[in-house]
Design a protein around this motif. Structure first.
Motif, PDB file in Angstrom:
ATOM      1  N   LYS A 194       0.852  -1.191   0.000  1.00  0.00           N
ATOM      2  CA  LYS A 194       0.000   0.000   0.000  1.00  0.00           C
ATOM      3  C   LYS A 194       0.888   1.241   0.000  1.00  0.00           C
ATOM      4  N   HIS A 195       0.895   1.969  -1.115  1.00  0.00           N
ATOM      5  CA  HIS A 195       1.758   3.134  -1.239  1.00  0.00           C
ATOM      6  C   HIS A 195       1.054   4.284  -1.954  1.00  0.00           C
ATOM      7  N   SER A 196      -0.252   4.205  -2.094  1.00  0.00           N
ATOM      8  CA  SER A 196      -0.972   5.218  -2.858  1.00  0.00           C
ATOM      9  C   SER A 196      -2.373   5.378  -2.284  1.00  0.00           C
ATOM     10  N   SER A 197      -2.908   6.600  -2.407  1.00  0.00           N
ATOM     11  CA  SER A 197      -4.285   6.841  -1.976  1.00  0.00           C
ATOM     12  C   SER A 197      -5.297   6.173  -2.888  1.00  0.00           C
ATOM     13  N   ASN A 198      -4.887   5.830  -4.107  1.00  0.00           N
ATOM     14  CA  ASN A 198      -5.842   5.366  -5.108  1.00  0.00           C
ATOM     15  C   ASN A 198      -5.963   3.855  -5.212  1.00  0.00           C
ATOM     16  N   GLN A 199      -5.260   3.104  -4.388  1.00  0.00           N
ATOM     17  CA  GLN A 199      -5.468   1.660  -4.358  1.00  0.00           C
ATOM     18  C   GLN A 199      -5.452   1.183  -2.911  1.00  0.00           C
ATOM     19  N   ARG A 200      -6.173   0.115  -2.655  1.00  0.00           N
ATOM     20  CA  ARG A 200      -6.392  -0.380  -1.296  1.00  0.00           C
ATOM     21  C   ARG A 200      -5.183  -1.149  -0.768  1.00  0.00           C
ATOM     22  N   GLY A 201      -4.326  -1.634  -1.659  1.00  0.00           N
ATOM     23  CA  GLY A 201      -3.224  -2.480  -1.247  1.00  0.00           C
ATOM     24  C   GLY A 201      -3.567  -3.942  -1.448  1.00  0.00           C
ATOM     25  N   VAL A 202      -2.596  -4.812  -1.174  1.00  0.00           N
ATOM     26  CA  VAL A 202      -2.811  -6.257  -1.207  1.00  0.00           C
ATOM     27  C   VAL A 202      -3.329  -6.682   0.160  1.00  0.00           C
ATOM     28  N   ILE A 203      -4.420  -7.423   0.174  1.00  0.00           N
ATOM     29  CA  ILE A 203      -5.056  -7.852   1.418  1.00  0.00           C
ATOM     30  C   ILE A 203      -4.685  -9.305   1.709  1.00  0.00           C
ATOM     31  N   ALA A 204      -4.177  -9.553   2.913  1.00  0.00           N
ATOM     32  CA  ALA A 204      -3.928 -10.916   3.382  1.00  0.00           C
ATOM     33  C   ALA A 204      -4.862 -11.201   4.546  1.00  0.00           C
ATOM     34  N   LEU A 205      -5.736 -12.189   4.386  1.00  0.00           N
ATOM     35  CA  LEU A 205      -6.602 -12.630   5.482  1.00  0.00           C
ATOM     36  C   LEU A 205      -5.824 -13.643   6.309  1.00  0.00           C
ATOM     37  N   THR A 206      -5.814 -13.426   7.630  1.00  0.00           N
ATOM     38  CA  THR A 206      -4.836 -14.110   8.458  1.00  0.00           C
ATOM     39  C   THR A 206      -5.492 -14.905   9.587  1.00  0.00           C
ATOM     40  N   ARG A 591     -12.327   4.546   4.135  1.00  0.00           N
ATOM     41  CA  ARG A 591     -11.198   5.374   3.702  1.00  0.00           C
ATOM     42  C   ARG A 591      -9.928   4.608   4.064  1.00  0.00           C
ATOM     43  N   HIS A 592      -8.826   4.861   3.319  1.00  0.00           N
ATOM     44  CA  HIS A 592      -7.658   4.013   3.570  1.00  0.00           C
ATOM     45  C   HIS A 592      -6.328   4.694   3.279  1.00  0.00           C
ATOM     46  N   TRP A 593      -6.255   6.016   3.378  1.00  0.00           N
ATOM     47  CA  TRP A 593      -4.985   6.706   3.092  1.00  0.00           C
ATOM     48  C   TRP A 593      -4.687   7.840   4.062  1.00  0.00           C
ATOM     49  N   ASP A 594      -5.686   8.321   4.787  1.00  0.00           N
ATOM     50  CA  ASP A 594      -5.530   9.517   5.613  1.00  0.00           C
ATOM     51  C   ASP A 594      -4.482   9.347   6.709  1.00  0.00           C
ATOM     52  N   GLY A 595      -4.335   8.139   7.241  1.00  0.00           N
ATOM     53  CA  GLY A 595      -3.360   7.920   8.298  1.00  0.00           C
ATOM     54  C   GLY A 595      -1.942   8.242   7.861  1.00  0.00           C
ATOM     55  N   PHE A 596      -1.653   8.025   6.579  1.00  0.00           N
ATOM     56  CA  PHE A 596      -0.317   8.353   6.077  1.00  0.00           C
ATOM     57  C   PHE A 596      -0.150   9.865   5.937  1.00  0.00           C
ATOM     58  N   TRP A 597      -1.105  10.523   5.325  1.00  0.00           N
ATOM     59  CA  TRP A 597      -0.940  11.942   5.014  1.00  0.00           C
ATOM     60  C   TRP A 597      -1.076  12.831   6.246  1.00  0.00           C
ATOM     61  N   PHE A 598      -1.921  12.454   7.193  1.00  0.00           N
ATOM     62  CA  PHE A 598      -2.247  13.335   8.309  1.00  0.00           C
ATOM     63  C   PHE A 598      -1.824  12.788   9.676  1.00  0.00           C
ATOM     64  N   GLY A 599      -1.469  11.500   9.761  1.00  0.00           N
ATOM     65  CA  GLY A 599      -1.261  10.873  11.056  1.00  0.00           C
ATOM     66  C   GLY A 599       0.147  11.020  11.609  1.00  0.00           C
ATOM     67  N   TYR A 601       1.985   8.434  12.836  1.00  0.00           N
ATOM     68  CA  TYR A 601       2.824   7.301  12.445  1.00  0.00           C
ATOM     69  C   TYR A 601       2.964   7.137  10.934  1.00  0.00           C
ATOM     70  N   GLU A 602       2.273   7.964  10.157  1.00  0.00           N
ATOM     71  CA  GLU A 602       2.306   7.865   8.694  1.00  0.00           C
ATOM     72  C   GLU A 602       2.023   6.429   8.226  1.00  0.00           C
ATOM     73  N   LEU A 603       0.969   5.857   8.756  1.00  0.00           N
ATOM     74  CA  LEU A 603       0.560   4.509   8.363  1.00  0.00           C
ATOM     75  C   LEU A 603      -0.539   4.596   7.321  1.00  0.00           C
ATOM     76  N   TRP A 604      -0.346   3.898   6.205  1.00  0.00           N
ATOM     77  CA  TRP A 604      -1.440   3.702   5.260  1.00  0.00           C
ATOM     78  C   TRP A 604      -2.448   2.737   5.893  1.00  0.00           C
ATOM     79  N   GLY A 605      -3.453   2.374   5.138  1.00  0.00           N
ATOM     80  CA  GLY A 605      -4.390   1.357   5.605  1.00  0.00           C
ATOM     81  C   GLY A 605      -5.709   1.940   6.059  1.00  0.00           C
ATOM     82  N   ASP A 606      -6.689   1.068   6.195  1.00  0.00           N
ATOM     83  CA  ASP A 606      -8.075   1.452   6.459  1.00  0.00           C
ATOM     84  C   ASP A 606      -8.185   2.267   7.739  1.00  0.00           C
ATOM     85  N   THR A 607      -8.744   3.480   7.616  1.00  0.00           N
ATOM     86  CA  THR A 607      -8.955   4.358   8.766  1.00  0.00           C
ATOM     87  C   THR A 607     -10.426   4.283   9.149  1.00  0.00           C
TER      88      THR A 607
END
Length: 692
Positions: A194-206, A591-599, A601-607
């Protein structure tokens, strides 16, 4: 490629590695592939395609990447894998004895997918994780043509005994698609690449902490099915898993509130355990209980020998929560330094370090400096404080606003009513990569005009002083002269502007702006679903902003054409909302990018939640006001209440909750401890609760 097909589905499997390449529902007029287009989305590595994955033990990760086909025909295929440490190719130790078979078969209207891990060793194995890459086509396109009909929102639930990915086509057209785990447990999900606001990233169900005895196997089995709407989805989950169809009224509410769980279909339900209480409801019955404490309240569903999680949230007294938050903003987040140009400004606050954040201190430390500056979204603190002070007068809060307005008027509003991105004006162009001073227009951001406009409007309503409306008219005049009508800025209520101007005797200004508002609404109606790219190609807040603007302008003009135009956008907006049994996800816009731009810890991922999901709440409430459809009232309250978990009883605030347990290998599933933009959630709470 290997193709499996029947009268309902067509599935394509990569012949080399056994990954699934395409999943198509017959009869879909778009022929949508619900899996990512490998050519269009090259950011997905070959070893993270659908159905490949990893096992971890003692922090070492072993992958399955290359398989051998061992069976199958036109409606089934089976692959076998050995697991190796990526980079070394090692199959050392215990993993030499672990093999994996993956079987996919078409069964009527469903595809069954089973992962069978077999231990041929002489002793048991303890697997810390089993992660299966399971990424549907959740990427935001540059919207043109039928692009939204070929993408899907993934709503993920990892509750243990039941887990699923409920996909909603972005265009809102059925059929939609879901994947349900019916054997094995999934407790978490991770986001990778996950490195972009325009894609969700690769999801691994664990799955976590799995023991496999010598000579035994562990199976994870999933079922894919198409569905028409939310009711159809829940009924099929019950049909295929035995998990009951439960309907929740509120999952976040004030402490002392009585909430309900209705058992629409019982399935294999054995009991519900909520806190210390056990219930054994039958089909058609309703469980009612009181949220008796602040914070998360855990529940469990026991069904068919399995159990799965439910989570509610008890909100501390909301009036007191907002009062404390206002006090915190005034005492901790307003800069009081006569020697600083930002004197009176509200700044972000680092809760961990217990200090204000200034851009000069973080210039070399963060990717995005403007998202942590003295204006932009931070104006929400002033807007909330003004709205709160009107309903709950307070001398200290009013004095803080009196200090804040001169900062906005002197340093953020330009001489010709443009809105600067920061009080440092042209000097902030360097944060956008501009190397030649003065060549970039630093009043370029339309959102900032509406943010400042919202603050000015609330200051007028608090004080009844015309100077705030004079500023507002100037700012909006500049906005409509500078930006196209299709600009996707949000946050200002045209009807409230009109009422305030007429109350102040500014009839000519009200009529002029009403024409601009109507023209903009008509531009949105003509736009239909062809959204132009903004800061993100396509997202929840821009759709919500369009719906808000259309509904508020309809309430101003009574123009039915504007209301009719809002309906399509409203359907698109609802697709962002999840229905998972967790207060952070239930009815909350994805939403899944705001944590990187505004947070912090600069973490991408579902907010989940995130303050801009309250824009959906506002839109739903306005639609309820117009139509009296209480479905939308309840939708509104769910989103509003969920966001209150971001505010602490002492008045401090967290930016968002990062929901995935890992993002790009970093720990998630935690609150981000920066007080930055989340006060817009309280602003919109007051917009709705204040009227109600």
């Amino acid at each position: 490629m290997i193709q499996m097909e029947n009268e309902h589905l067509r599935v394509i499997v990569d012949e080399t590695d056994g990954s699934m390449q395409a999943f198509i529902v017959k009869g879909d007029k778009y022929g949508m592939n619900w899996l990512p287009d490998q050519d269009a989305e090259p950011w997905i590595p070959a070893w993270k395609k659908w159905g490949l994955g990893f096992v971890t033990i003692r922090d070492r990760k072993y992958r399955w990447e290359k398989g051998d086909r061992v069976g199958g025909g036109s409606r089934s295929v089976e692959y076998q894998y050995r697991l190796a440490n990526r980079g070394t190719g090692e199959e050392d130790g215990e993993f030499h004895a672990l093999t994996l078979s993956v079987l996919r078969r078409l069964e009527g209207e469903t595809l069954e997918e089973e992962f069978i891990f077999y231990n041929s060793g002489e002793r048991y194995m303890l697997l810390d994780e089993i992660g299966i890459y399971s990424t549907f086509y959740d990427a935001y396109p540059v919207v043109s043509g039928d692009a939204l009909s070929r993408r899907a929102h993934m709503h993920i639930w990892t509750g243990g005994g039941v887990s699923y990915v409920k996909c909603i086509r972005m265009s809102a057209e059925k059929p939609h698609l879901a994947m349900l785990t019916v054997a094995g447990e999934v407790q978490e999900y991770q986001v990778e690449e996950k490195h972009s606001s325009n894609q969700r990233g690769v999801i691994a169900l664990t799955g976590k902490h799995i023991r496999i005895a010598s000579g035994k196997a562990y199976s994870v089995k999933r079922v894919f099915f198409a569905y028409a709407d939310e009711t159809d989805f829940h009924r099929k989950v019950t049909k295929y898993s035995g998990y009951p169809y439960l309907e929740f009224d509120l999952m976040a509410a004030s402490v002392g509130t009585r909430v309900q769980v209705a058992v629409k279909e019982a399935g294999d339900l054995e009991k519900l355990v909520i806190g210390e209480n056990t219930y054994r409801p039958r089909e058609g019955e309703v469980v009612s209980f009181v949220l008796d404490k602040a914070g998360t309240i855990e529940g469990k569903v026991f069904f068919g020998g399995k159990q799965s999680a439910i989570r509610w949230y008890g909100i501390p007294a909301i009036d007191e929560l907002m009062k404390r938050r206002a006090e915190f903003i005034v005492s901790k987040q307003q800069l009081r330094d006569d020697g600083d140009i930002r004197n009176g400004a509200f700044l972000p606050y680092d809760r961990e370090a217990d200090r204000l954040i200034k851009v000069e201190d973080i210039e070399e430390l963060y990717a995005s400096i403007p998202d942590r500056n003295d204006a932009r979204e931070r104006v929400g603190m002033g807007a909330f404080l003004a709205a709160h002070c009107r309903l709950h007068p307070d001398t200290a809060n009013r004095e803080a606003l009196t200090r804040y307005y001169p900062f906005i008027r002197t340093h953020i509003i330009s001489e010709d009513y443009g809105i600067w991105d920061s009080c440092f004006r042209e000097r902030t162009a360097k944060y956008y990569g501009e190397t030649v001073p003065g060549t970039k227009d630093m009043t370029f951001r339309g959102f900032n005009y509406f943010f400042v406009g919202a603050f000015l409007l609330k200051m007028y309503r608090l004080t009844k002083q015309r100077m705030y409306l004079d500023d507002l008219v100037g700012v909006l005049g500049k906005y409509f002269g500078k930006f196209p009508l299709s600009d996707l800025s949000f946050g200002l209520n045209p009807r409230e502007v009109d009422i305030a101007l007429k109350e102040a005797g500014m009839t000519e200004e009200a009529e002029r702006l009403a024409c601009h508002f109507k023209d903009k609404a008509y531009a949105f109606v003509r736009m239909e679903e062809q959204y132009a790219p903004s800061e993100v190609n396509y997202e929840q807040s821009t759709v919500a902003g369009v719906v808000m603007f259309l509904l508020d302008t309809y309430r101003l003009t009574g123009d039915r054409h504007i209301l009719e135009g809002a309906h399509k956008h409203l359907a698109l907006l609802e697709g962002f909302d999840g229905c998972q049994p967790d207060f952070r996800m239930h009815g909350v816009g994805l939403r899944h990018w705001d944590g990187f731009w505004f947070g912090h810890y600069e973490l991408w991922g579902d907010t989940l939640p995130h303050q801009w999901s309250t824009l959906s709440a506002y839109a739903y409430y306005r639609y309820y006001q117009i139509t009296s459809d209480k479905t939308y009232y309840h939708k509104s309250i769910r989103s509003l209440n969920a966001n209150l978990c971001l505010f602490r009883e002492d008045g401090a605030a967290d930016y968002v909750f990062i929901y995935p347990h890992k993002v790009n290998g970093r720990s998630g599933h935690a609150f981000d401890p920066i007080s930055n933009d989340q006060d817009w959630a309280l602003y919109y709470y007051l917009e709705i609760a204040g009227e109600a």
